[in-house]
Design a protein around this motif. Structure first.
Motif, PDB file in Angstrom:
ATOM      1  N   MET A   1       0.826  -1.139  -0.007  1.00 39.39           N
ATOM      2  CA  MET A   1       0.160  -0.151   0.052  1.00 39.39           C
ATOM      3  C   MET A   1       1.013   1.263   0.149  1.00 39.39           C
ATOM      4  SD  MET A   1      -3.009   0.986   2.504  1.00 39.39           S
ATOM      5  CE  MET A   1      -2.955  -0.117   3.553  1.00 39.39           C
ATOM      6  N   ALA A   2       0.396   2.085  -0.664  1.00 43.44           N
ATOM      7  CA  ALA A   2       1.366   3.349  -0.955  1.00 43.44           C
ATOM      8  C   ALA A   2       1.198   4.509   0.210  1.00 43.44           C
ATOM      9  CB  ALA A   2       0.782   4.093  -2.158  1.00 43.44           C
ATOM     10  N   ASP A   3       2.173   4.928   0.811  1.00 40.60           N
ATOM     11  CA  ASP A   3       2.317   5.919   1.852  1.00 40.60           C
ATOM     12  C   ASP A   3       1.975   7.464   1.139  1.00 40.60           C
ATOM     13  OD1 ASP A   3       2.391   7.166   4.316  1.00 40.60           O
ATOM     14  OD2 ASP A   3       4.497   7.588   3.930  1.00 40.60           O
ATOM     15  N   LEU A   4       0.698   7.608   1.089  1.00 40.64           N
ATOM     16  CA  LEU A   4       0.203   8.850   0.258  1.00 40.64           C
ATOM     17  C   LEU A   4      -0.445   9.743   1.384  1.00 40.64           C
ATOM     18  CD1 LEU A   4      -1.846   7.215  -2.467  1.00 40.64           C
ATOM     19  CD2 LEU A   4       0.345   8.466  -2.660  1.00 40.64           C
ATOM     20  N   LYS A   5      -0.197  11.086   1.431  1.00 37.12           N
ATOM     21  CA  LYS A   5      -0.757  12.068   2.382  1.00 37.12           C
ATOM     22  C   LYS A   5      -2.149  12.444   1.506  1.00 37.12           C
ATOM     23  CE  LYS A   5       2.718  12.419   4.719  1.00 37.12           C
ATOM     24  NZ  LYS A   5       2.865  11.436   5.864  1.00 37.12           N
ATOM     25  N   TYR A   6      -3.066  13.151   2.123  1.00 35.32           N
ATOM     26  CA  TYR A   6      -4.404  13.366   1.628  1.00 35.32           C
ATOM     27  C   TYR A   6      -4.206  14.244   0.344  1.00 35.32           C
ATOM     28  CZ  TYR A   6      -4.695  17.952   3.999  1.00 35.32           C
ATOM     29  OH  TYR A   6      -4.383  19.170   4.436  1.00 35.32           O
ATOM     30  N   TYR A   7      -3.456  15.099   0.468  1.00 36.50           N
ATOM     31  CA  TYR A   7      -3.349  16.224  -0.809  1.00 36.50           C
ATOM     32  C   TYR A   7      -2.834  15.597  -1.910  1.00 36.50           C
ATOM     33  CZ  TYR A   7       1.121  16.565   1.904  1.00 36.50           C
ATOM     34  OH  TYR A   7       2.222  16.226   2.641  1.00 36.50           O
ATOM     35  N   ASP A   8      -1.895  14.310  -1.679  1.00 31.82           N
ATOM     36  CA  ASP A   8      -1.592  13.764  -3.026  1.00 31.82           C
ATOM     37  C   ASP A   8      -2.699  12.652  -3.654  1.00 31.82           C
ATOM     38  OD1 ASP A   8       1.106  14.695  -2.718  1.00 31.82           O
ATOM     39  OD2 ASP A   8       1.627  13.234  -1.122  1.00 31.82           O
ATOM     40  N   VAL A   9      -3.709  12.610  -3.050  1.00 24.18           N
ATOM     41  CA  VAL A   9      -4.668  11.394  -3.369  1.00 24.18           C
ATOM     42  C   VAL A   9      -5.422  11.853  -4.571  1.00 24.18           C
ATOM     43  CG1 VAL A   9      -6.602   9.984  -2.795  1.00 24.18           C
ATOM     44  CG2 VAL A   9      -4.566  10.431  -1.141  1.00 24.18           C
ATOM     45  N   ILE A  10      -6.228  12.903  -4.381  1.00 22.84           N
ATOM     46  CA  ILE A  10      -6.815  13.527  -5.625  1.00 22.84           C
ATOM     47  C   ILE A  10      -6.004  14.383  -6.374  1.00 22.84           C
ATOM     48  CG2 ILE A  10      -8.590  15.114  -5.855  1.00 22.84           C
ATOM     49  CD1 ILE A  10      -9.976  14.309  -3.328  1.00 22.84           C
ATOM     50  N   LEU A  11      -6.060  13.942  -7.853  1.00 25.25           N
ATOM     51  CA  LEU A  11      -5.337  14.596  -8.540  1.00 25.25           C
ATOM     52  C   LEU A  11      -6.098  15.767  -9.441  1.00 25.25           C
ATOM     53  CD1 LEU A  11      -3.610  11.527 -10.392  1.00 25.25           C
ATOM     54  CD2 LEU A  11      -2.553  13.026  -8.550  1.00 25.25           C
ATOM     55  N   GLN A  12      -7.137  15.472  -9.843  1.00 23.84           N
ATOM     56  CA  GLN A  12      -8.142  16.746 -10.732  1.00 23.84           C
ATOM     57  C   GLN A  12      -9.608  16.166 -10.692  1.00 23.84           C
ATOM     58  OE1 GLN A  12      -5.968  16.970 -14.349  1.00 23.84           O
ATOM     59  NE2 GLN A  12      -7.259  15.390 -15.427  1.00 23.84           N
ATOM     60  N   PRO A  13     -10.373  17.273 -10.824  1.00 20.62           N
ATOM     61  CA  PRO A  13     -11.823  16.638 -11.067  1.00 20.62           C
ATOM     62  C   PRO A  13     -12.088  16.273 -12.567  1.00 20.62           C
ATOM     63  CG  PRO A  13     -11.423  18.896 -10.934  1.00 20.62           C
ATOM     64  CD  PRO A  13     -10.132  18.547 -10.641  1.00 20.62           C
ATOM     65  N   VAL A  14     -13.114  15.413 -12.669  1.00 22.83           N
ATOM     66  CA  VAL A  14     -13.234  15.115 -14.147  1.00 22.83           C
ATOM     67  C   VAL A  14     -14.592  15.768 -14.459  1.00 22.83           C
ATOM     68  CG1 VAL A  14     -14.007  13.162 -15.652  1.00 22.83           C
ATOM     69  CG2 VAL A  14     -12.236  12.573 -13.634  1.00 22.83           C
ATOM     70  N   VAL A  15     -14.238  16.703 -15.594  1.00 26.34           N
ATOM     71  CA  VAL A  15     -15.522  17.475 -15.892  1.00 26.34           C
ATOM     72  C   VAL A  15     -15.820  17.161 -17.386  1.00 26.34           C
ATOM     73  CG1 VAL A  15     -16.438  19.741 -16.503  1.00 26.34           C
ATOM     74  CG2 VAL A  15     -14.637  19.397 -14.651  1.00 26.34           C
ATOM     75  N   THR A  16     -17.275  16.222 -17.295  1.00 25.68           N
ATOM     76  CA  THR A  16     -17.700  15.594 -18.348  1.00 25.68           C
ATOM     77  C   THR A  16     -19.066  15.885 -18.441  1.00 25.68           C
ATOM     78  OG1 THR A  16     -18.032  13.271 -17.543  1.00 25.68           O
ATOM     79  CG2 THR A  16     -16.024  13.864 -18.951  1.00 25.68           C
ATOM     80  N   GLU A  17     -20.160  15.589 -19.424  1.00 23.32           N
ATOM     81  CA  GLU A  17     -21.400  15.741 -19.265  1.00 23.32           C
ATOM     82  C   GLU A  17     -21.868  14.722 -18.441  1.00 23.32           C
ATOM     83  OE1 GLU A  17     -23.337  15.663 -23.155  1.00 23.32           O
ATOM     84  OE2 GLU A  17     -21.908  16.909 -24.205  1.00 23.32           O
ATOM     85  N   LYS A  18     -21.424  13.682 -18.422  1.00 27.68           N
ATOM     86  CA  LYS A  18     -22.109  12.669 -17.455  1.00 27.68           C
ATOM     87  C   LYS A  18     -21.655  12.788 -16.128  1.00 27.68           C
ATOM     88  CE  LYS A  18     -22.024   7.446 -17.090  1.00 27.68           C
ATOM     89  NZ  LYS A  18     -21.640   6.297 -17.473  1.00 27.68           N
ATOM     90  N   SER A  19     -20.461  13.207 -15.843  1.00 29.74           N
ATOM     91  CA  SER A  19     -20.112  13.559 -14.515  1.00 29.74           C
ATOM     92  C   SER A  19     -21.066  14.873 -13.883  1.00 29.74           C
ATOM     93  CB  SER A  19     -18.689  13.857 -14.187  1.00 29.74           C
ATOM     94  OG  SER A  19     -18.197  15.074 -14.837  1.00 29.74           O
ATOM     95  N   MET A  20     -21.380  15.851 -14.899  1.00 33.82           N
ATOM     96  CA  MET A  20     -22.079  16.860 -14.341  1.00 33.82           C
ATOM     97  C   MET A  20     -23.515  16.707 -14.099  1.00 33.82           C
ATOM     98  SD  MET A  20     -20.016  19.169 -14.065  1.00 33.82           S
ATOM     99  CE  MET A  20     -19.331  20.808 -14.363  1.00 33.82           C
ATOM    100  N   GLU A  21     -24.309  15.649 -14.831  1.00 31.70           N
ATOM    101  CA  GLU A  21     -25.538  15.194 -14.586  1.00 31.70           C
ATOM    102  C   GLU A  21     -25.453  14.382 -13.116  1.00 31.70           C
ATOM    103  OE1 GLU A  21     -26.668  13.139 -17.807  1.00 31.70           O
ATOM    104  OE2 GLU A  21     -26.686  14.582 -19.346  1.00 31.70           O
ATOM    105  N   ALA A  22     -24.376  13.771 -12.896  1.00 33.14           N
ATOM    106  CA  ALA A  22     -24.207  12.963 -11.716  1.00 33.14           C
ATOM    107  C   ALA A  22     -24.318  13.756 -10.515  1.00 33.14           C
ATOM    108  CB  ALA A  22     -23.515  12.091 -11.781  1.00 33.14           C
ATOM    109  N   MET A  23     -23.901  15.355 -10.505  1.00 30.56           N
ATOM    110  CA  MET A  23     -23.675  15.963  -9.415  1.00 30.56           C
ATOM    111  C   MET A  23     -25.420  16.368  -9.025  1.00 30.56           C
ATOM    112  SD  MET A  23     -20.826  18.794 -10.573  1.00 30.56           S
ATOM    113  CE  MET A  23     -21.787  20.127 -10.135  1.00 30.56           C
ATOM    114  N   SER A  24     -26.289  16.304  -9.776  1.00 30.88           N
ATOM    115  CA  SER A  24     -27.689  16.466  -9.016  1.00 30.88           C
ATOM    116  C   SER A  24     -27.925  15.355  -8.184  1.00 30.88           C
ATOM    117  CB  SER A  24     -28.800  16.349 -10.103  1.00 30.88           C
ATOM    118  OG  SER A  24     -28.751  14.948 -10.937  1.00 30.88           O
ATOM    119  N   GLU A  25     -27.130  14.246  -8.078  1.00 32.31           N
ATOM    120  CA  GLU A  25     -27.544  12.987  -7.084  1.00 32.31           C
ATOM    121  C   GLU A  25     -26.422  12.946  -6.248  1.00 32.31           C
ATOM    122  OE1 GLU A  25     -27.428   9.376  -9.579  1.00 32.31           O
ATOM    123  OE2 GLU A  25     -28.775  10.298 -10.868  1.00 32.31           O
ATOM    124  N   ARG A  26     -25.765  14.321  -6.080  1.00 29.55           N
ATOM    125  CA  ARG A  26     -24.462  14.561  -4.964  1.00 29.55           C
ATOM    126  C   ARG A  26     -23.417  13.387  -5.343  1.00 29.55           C
ATOM    127  NH1 ARG A  26     -26.136  17.810  -1.286  1.00 29.55           N
ATOM    128  NH2 ARG A  26     -24.743  17.066   0.322  1.00 29.55           N
TER     129      ARG A  26
END
Length: 99
Positions: A1-26
């Motif tokens: 298992m990698a020794d990752l800090k919390y700020y190294d885990v998330i690289l970038q958000p995915v902005v697509t039509e499908k992901s924007m529609e899923a935001m209505s479902e939180r």
């Protein structure tokens, strides 16, 4: 298992039509470190975005594709995508509001 800090885990958000529609479902979609676990992703989202509480996380591994240029072969980088579902009482992630 990698020794990752919390700020190294998330690289970038995915902005697509499908992901924007899923935001209505939180549900919010992020590109995460390939060796990050679901527990590390939950901790990273809750620490990076104040007032959020994660209900569940779904992850997908995308393996690198083989590409060719002339006679040489190579592979693109493998990636991991996480869909994070927030609880009903949780605060929304403000990063996606202007999109």
């Amino acid at each position: 298992m990698a020794d990752l800090k919390y700020y190294d885990v998330i690289l970038q958000p995915v902005v697509t039509e499908k992901s924007m529609e899923a935001m209505s479902e939180r549900k919010y979609t992020f590109l995460v470190h390939p060796e990050a676990t679901k527990i590390q992703i939950i901790e990273a989202v809750e620490k990076m975005f104040d007032g959020t509480k994660v209900e569940k996380v779904n992850t997908m591994n995308n393996h690198g594709k083989t590409k060719r240029r002339g006679m040489t072969f190579g592979k693109t980088a493998k990636t991991k995508k996480a869909i994070v579902k927030l609880t009903e009482g949780s605060k929304d992630i403000d990063f996606f509001e202007g999109m």
